[in-house]
Write a protein that holds these residues in place. Sequence first.
Motif, PDB file in Angstrom:
ATOM      1  N   UNK A  35       0.861  -1.176   0.000  1.00 35.34           N
ATOM      2  CA  UNK A  35       0.000   0.000   0.000  1.00 35.34           C
ATOM      3  C   UNK A  35       0.900   1.230   0.000  1.00 35.34           C
ATOM      4  N   UNK A  36       0.552   2.224  -0.787  1.00 36.88           N
ATOM      5  CA  UNK A  36       1.323   3.470  -0.814  1.00 36.88           C
ATOM      6  C   UNK A  36       1.096   4.218   0.492  1.00 36.88           C
ATOM      7  N   UNK A  37       2.112   4.242   1.349  1.00 38.02           N
ATOM      8  CA  UNK A  37       1.975   4.881   2.668  1.00 38.02           C
ATOM      9  C   UNK A  37       2.949   6.048   2.812  1.00 38.02           C
ATOM     10  N   UNK A  38       3.257   6.691   1.690  1.00 40.86           N
ATOM     11  CA  UNK A  38       4.178   7.824   1.768  1.00 40.86           C
ATOM     12  C   UNK A  38       3.589   8.979   2.574  1.00 40.86           C
ATOM     13  N   UNK A  69       1.274   3.035  11.599  1.00 41.45           N
ATOM     14  CA  UNK A  69       0.230   3.020  10.573  1.00 41.45           C
ATOM     15  C   UNK A  69       0.822   2.682   9.212  1.00 41.45           C
ATOM     16  N   UNK A  70       2.038   3.159   8.943  1.00 41.66           N
ATOM     17  CA  UNK A  70       2.712   2.773   7.698  1.00 41.66           C
ATOM     18  C   UNK A  70       2.969   1.272   7.677  1.00 41.66           C
ATOM     19  N   UNK A  71       3.423   0.723   8.795  1.00 36.31           N
ATOM     20  CA  UNK A  71       3.628  -0.718   8.872  1.00 36.31           C
ATOM     21  C   UNK A  71       2.314  -1.479   8.703  1.00 36.31           C
ATOM     22  N   UNK A  72       1.210  -0.876   9.150  1.00 37.11           N
ATOM     23  CA  UNK A  72      -0.109  -1.508   9.046  1.00 37.11           C
ATOM     24  C   UNK A  72      -0.673  -1.444   7.630  1.00 37.11           C
ATOM     25  N   UNK A  73      -0.122  -0.544   6.803  1.00 37.91           N
ATOM     26  CA  UNK A  73      -0.629  -0.389   5.447  1.00 37.91           C
ATOM     27  C   UNK A  73      -1.852   0.488   5.367  1.00 37.91           C
ATOM     28  N   UNK A  74      -1.928   1.518   6.233  1.00 44.83           N
ATOM     29  CA  UNK A  74      -3.045   2.465   6.201  1.00 44.83           C
ATOM     30  C   UNK A  74      -2.493   3.885   6.224  1.00 44.83           C
TER      31      UNK A  74
END
Length: 448
Positions: A127-130, A400-405
Amino acid sequence: MAMHPGGPSIIMKYAGKDASKLFNRLHPSNVIETFLDEAHVVGEIDMPPDSAISEEEIIAEKLRIENLKRLPKVNQIYNINDFEAVARAVLPPHAWAYYNGGSDDEVTMRENHYAFHKFFFLPKILVDVRNVDISTTMLGTKTSAPFYCSAAALAQLGHPDGELSISRGCGTEDVIQMISSTASYSFDEILDETKPGQSHWFQLYVKPDRKHSIEMLKKCAERNVKGIFVTVDTPMLGKREKDFKFRYGEDGPNDDDDPITSYDDPGLTWADIDAFKKVSDIPIAIKGVQRSEDVLLAVEHGVDAVVLSNHGGRQLDFSRAPVDVLAEVMPILRAKNLDKKIEIYIDGGIRRGTDVIKALCLGAKGVGLGRAFLYANSCYGEEGVKKAVQLLKHEIALNMKFMGVTKIEDLNSSMIEKRDSYGFHRDSIYDANYETMRPIGLKDIPTN
């Protein structure tokens, strides 16, 4: 003496002495005018300043001042637990006992933290979590993060600026501060520290004379307070033995002195909540809910929010951890199509950004932290409060980045699972900070 939350023996202990320094650590500047009329003023006192301070207290204060000089730099604090470890060295012993203690055997206080260890994540990948946005809205108020500074009494015990520096730190970081009814500074003094655009909630202890509560609701409206949180779990104070040992000293309470003194009104009922809603347009929440059935009743009574809370483990020992109650109640609310009718918050035991995310996945709108901000403020004042907020914000965004959100509303129950046991691993940092309960020992016999 009958209405004094600390019990009558503490008043008798210092009667006839200048106890100004001790008194001012515990009370806002307007407490005398609020609770005692001019008829109680009998004259000027004529004695040396601070004559109530013992030699032991003077020695302890000198040691504390020396320890303050050895504080690590605030940028050396890497997590919320670090604040607690440092605060233990710089807080006066009675302040540490008050902040750190729970009720009875302190099982619930510890379970509040460890209950989070039963929940594990199910993260998404690719997932793009930039760009991650952790801002949210709580009780209609926009805020930069899904947590708030929960009401915690007597912040001046740890830092001279008390709730004032907490307010300044929260204002700078755009998180909501919930003002305690038993703050060291007055309601107006704290709100006078408000920065442009800063939001506050107010935590209300309901006294037997309801006029005082109604007046506070009106005052909150005048000062643009965004939420009223009625505390419902303190008909009496919990049996906080660490605190009592410092409060009563070697002599203990008098035979006719009940240390579990009346604090709120034991007669508080749902009818009072209904009455408060009629006199105020401010969102009304109830703080201290500990079972699913009471959340459903709160919906029936049109309450805007509840805080699942056991008062940080300071009231009924062996009450369940709020995160466990949250995991139970949210499926019930969803099944009844009531999850949009009320906002659910929790507090107790939160130390990491992952704790916050777990609560949000389970359905909480936000979470409160109390002790964490007391410790940060005690060590570093406003800078400590800002650092505590920044640490939590960073951990939430990172995880949250690790979670993909990328936003708060994407966190949901499909991203978390509960395990039956967490006994195979312990939190060594948390355990190192916890001061174990100790039985009383024999008194030393003076030698000539």
